[in-house]
Write an enzyme that holds these catalytic residues in place. Sequence first.
Site, PDB file in Angstrom:
ATOM      1  N   ASP A  51       0.816  -1.222   0.000  1.00 37.51           N
ATOM      2  CA  ASP A  51       0.000   0.000   0.000  1.00 37.51           C
ATOM      3  C   ASP A  51       0.846   1.268   0.000  1.00 37.51           C
ATOM      4  OD1 ASP A  51      -2.211  -1.795   0.498  1.00 37.51           O
ATOM      5  OD2 ASP A  51      -1.639  -1.784   2.611  1.00 37.51           O
TER       6      ASP A  51
ATOM      7  N   GLU B 209     -11.205  -2.704  -2.452  1.00 31.99           N
ATOM      8  CA  GLU B 209     -10.664  -1.850  -1.390  1.00 31.99           C
ATOM      9  C   GLU B 209      -9.574  -0.953  -1.963  1.00 31.99           C
ATOM     10  OE1 GLU B 209      -9.271  -4.863   1.364  1.00 31.99           O
ATOM     11  OE2 GLU B 209      -7.588  -5.392   0.096  1.00 31.99           O
TER      12      GLU B 209
END
Length: 342
Positions: free
Chosen positions: A49, A216
């Site tokens: 991420d 997501e």
Amino acid sequence: MLTRCKSVVSALCVIALTHASPITTTHLHKRYDYPNPEPCTGNCTWIHDPSLIKKDGLWYRFSTSGNIAIATAPAITGPWEYRGALLDKGTSIFVADGQDIWAPDVTLIGDTYYAYYAVSRMGLQNSTIGVATSTSLLPGSWTDHGSISLPHSADYNLIDPNVLQDAGGQIYFTFGSYWNDIFQTSFSSPPLASAAQGVEVMNVVNNRTERVTVVEGSFQFKHPSNGFYYIFFSVGACCNTPPNLAPAGDEYRIMVCRSQSATGPFTDDKGRSCVAENGGSLVLASHGNVYAPGGQGVVYDESVGRVVLYYHYVRPSVGYSAEQFFFGYNYLDFGSGWPVVV
Ligand SMILES: *[C@@H]1O[C@H](CO)[C@@H](O)[C@H](O)[C@H]1NC(C)=O
Ligand SMILES: *[C@@H]1O[C@H](CO)[C@@H](O)[C@H](O)[C@H]1NC(C)=O
Ligand SMILES: *[C@@H]1O[C@H](CO)[C@@H](O)[C@H](O)[C@H]1NC(C)=O
């Protein structure tokens, strides 16, 4: 499919189940041949991420692991050097034993850098989003403000924050979600402790196919010249390890929707709604020795005059464990109005 909805008695779950449309395979067809990631030197592993931002000619890379890892480099190519943790003492937020700090999103607003992050553990739906601020970006300079108090809900999960500030100063804040996908809310100034209490949130991306898919890691990007607001997101299984890899095509991949407004409605390249018609256009999926790319962000690199898509990915020839995830990036071409990895 039912595992998520069974435990979540909510209006959105009921809608997702009763309005489910048949699975189509169109989403899985790649739109073009993907190039390999651009070169990366120095520390390019243990990356999940990532969030990139440039200050005074130096790139800063924030990523999940070790209370948010901070690395710097003179160019996105590298050489990347690990500098330390953003929250070296952890966070004041308590969600559950064994929790971790995930998915930093760092933005400059005014003269302050805001790092939004999620506190969670795999499988928990009561995650919390917090924020820390700094004026220098370096380890040791961050003040943690704890939770911004976004309301918890059985409809979603408070993970994967992302901030977009529009020219008028309005802040568009997306998050989520695993449960019912991507949500958005907005603020007139960047939310600090308690600022988000009681705000209204809106579902902006939702894949309601019968086979529930994880969606997501949203990232909003306003194109500097074509006027569109893009919302990139990650779909599928992010982190499985052999022998439990997801069936081919179900692993993490990067998709996009766009709108003429920051708040949607978002549609895909076939004109399907991304919240009601399972819309989403594939940007990057597994290919060659690149597996499960996701956790992406997008940034304009003025030193090369190009828009960069950066992400994490697995190299099957190296391994699938958390510390083996690589930092990857490619340039994007928006000539058709839709981002293409070139
Ligand atoms: C490389 O960066 C990771 C975090 O992304 C860190 O855990 C690791 O210690 C760094 N390695 C070196 C050799 O600095
Ligand atoms: C979050 O959920 C977990 C698992 O149900 C529970 O153990 C924990 O106490 C919850 N945390 C809070 C702050 O309610
Ligand atoms: C929606 O879910 C289906 C079923 O898992 C999947 O094949 C498709 O790629 C997903 N589409 C989007 C836009 O996420």
